[in-house]
Design a protein around this motif. Structure first.
Motif, short mmCIF file in Angstrom:
data_model
loop_
_atom_site.label_atom_id
_atom_site.label_comp_id
_atom_site.label_asym_id
_atom_site.label_seq_id
_atom_site.Cartn_x
_atom_site.Cartn_y
_atom_site.Cartn_z
N SER A 163 0.83 -1.21 0.00
CA SER A 163 0.00 0.00 0.00
C SER A 163 0.86 1.26 0.00
O SER A 163 0.41 2.33 -0.44
N THR B 273 -5.11 -7.94 0.72
CA THR B 273 -5.13 -6.55 0.26
C THR B 273 -3.70 -6.03 0.18
O THR B 273 -2.75 -6.66 0.65
N LEU B 274 -3.55 -4.84 -0.39
CA LEU B 274 -2.23 -4.21 -0.48
C LEU B 274 -1.61 -3.99 0.89
O LEU B 274 -0.39 -4.05 1.05
N VAL C 238 -4.79 -6.94 -6.33
CA VAL C 238 -3.56 -6.34 -5.81
C VAL C 238 -2.60 -6.08 -6.97
O VAL C 238 -2.01 -4.99 -7.09
N SER D 170 -3.88 -3.26 -9.15
CA SER D 170 -3.73 -1.98 -8.47
C SER D 170 -2.30 -1.47 -8.57
O SER D 170 -2.07 -0.26 -8.77
N ARG E 93 -2.71 2.82 -8.14
CA ARG E 93 -3.78 3.24 -7.23
C ARG E 93 -4.61 2.01 -6.89
O ARG E 93 -4.53 0.99 -7.55
N ARG E 94 -5.43 2.14 -5.86
CA ARG E 94 -6.30 1.04 -5.48
C ARG E 94 -7.46 0.90 -6.47
O ARG E 94 -8.08 1.90 -6.84
#
Length: 310
Positions: A96, A135-136, A198, A201, A206-207
């Motif tokens: 992230s 998730t990231l 993931v 992204s 970016r997400r």
């Protein structure tokens, strides 16, 4: 006794999000460092979450894989005072924090080739064992270029809360494949799709957000993945076609079968220049409101859902 050999222990705040707050524990020995994840009090007080978490930790007690930290123990802080899990701490850069610029398709494929087999190994450890929250924020790149996935014990406990797709996104940043169920399952399909998201992204820089997946994710996919065979793999991994992968193992094998169209990019170079990992991270900002058009249901009542948007 020589004071120079005295054991010294110190602590540092770690990442915080909708799941809870993390505390990093270090000492001056060669023993592993530890991370304590203290769950959001609303989660810890919910018997569905706490009971499922204990069962999952028991199931995973013998699971060992280099892509996942070792879970040491579960801690309870007295009646209604909290619940925490202690696991090995792996220092590095959360993905992230790597969304400073778009990453190459080669790097995304490298990530998928490392972590999709790891998810397959997790799924094959025991029936119905999944991560559920890929998730990231939960993937870390170490200084040696290795990728690890944290908090693989939490997804099943989150699923026990019976949250809608909008609640999973607003509270935990979790995206799930399209489902006819108002409360979508966190299963092998969701793990495959989450890891593919993931990778996408990272390529986008970016997400990929709730209002994009699955309905409008074709646009960034077409723009970012130019190789037709790799784009078809993503379509299957994201369940945008009726021929979606049945398991992480199948997704991993299909990815390995693709012929490399470009030289593999070195992970260290791909993430450079990267900021030094911060011991105190605030985590991604997410809206406190559910995205427009989010499914709502009495069965998945927001009032029942513990926690709040991170």
């Amino acid at each position: 006794a020589d004071s120079g050999n005295r054991l010294t222990t110190w602590y540092a705040p770690g990442h915080s999000d909708g799941l809870g707050d993390r505390l990093l524990m270090f000492d001056n020995t060669t023993a592993p460092s530890w991370e304590l994840l203290r769950f959001n009090p609303a989660l810890a007080r919910d018997p569905r979450f706490a009971t499922t978490l204990r069962h999952r930790l028991e199931t995973l007690s013998t699971f060992r894989h280099p892509a996942f930290p070792v879970v040491r123990s579960i801690k309870e802080f007295g009646q209604d005072e909290g619940l925490a899990v202690v696991s090995t701490y792996v220092s590095g850069l959360r993905l992230s924090d790597a969304l400073k610029k778009p990453r190459s398709a080669e790097f995304a494929v490298h990530l998928l080739r490392q972590l999709m087999p790891a998810l397959a190994a997790l799924h094959e450890h025991s029936e119905r064992v999944v991560h559920g929250a890929v998730t990231l924020d939960r993937i870390v790149l170490t200084s040696e270029g290795k990728l690890t996935i944290r908090e693989h014990m939490a997804g099943s406990a989150i699923e026990a809360l019976e949250l809608s797709a909008a609640q999973l996104w607003s509270q935990f940043g979790i995206l799930t494949p399209l489902s006819r169920l108002v409360c979508p399952p966190l299963d092998t399909r969701s793990d495959v799709a989450q890891l593919a998201l993931v990778a996408l992204s990272l390529m986008a820089g970016r997400r990929i957000a709730f209002d994009e997946y699955p309905h409008t994710v074709h646009e960034p996919l077409e723009r970012l993945v130019r190789i037709a065979s790799l784009r078809r793999w993503f379509e299957r991994a994201l369940y945008l076609t009726e021929h979606g992968f049945r398991s992480a193992r199948e997704a991993s094998e299909a990815l390995s079968a693709l012929k490399p169209e470009a030289p593999r990019e070195d992970v260290g170079q791909a993430m450079s220049p990267a900021p030094a990992p911060r011991l105190c991270a605030t985590g991604p900002r997410r809206s406190r409101r559910s995205p427009a058009g989010a499914p709502r249901s009495r069965e998945c009542n927001a009032a029942r859902a513990p926690g709040s948007a991170p």
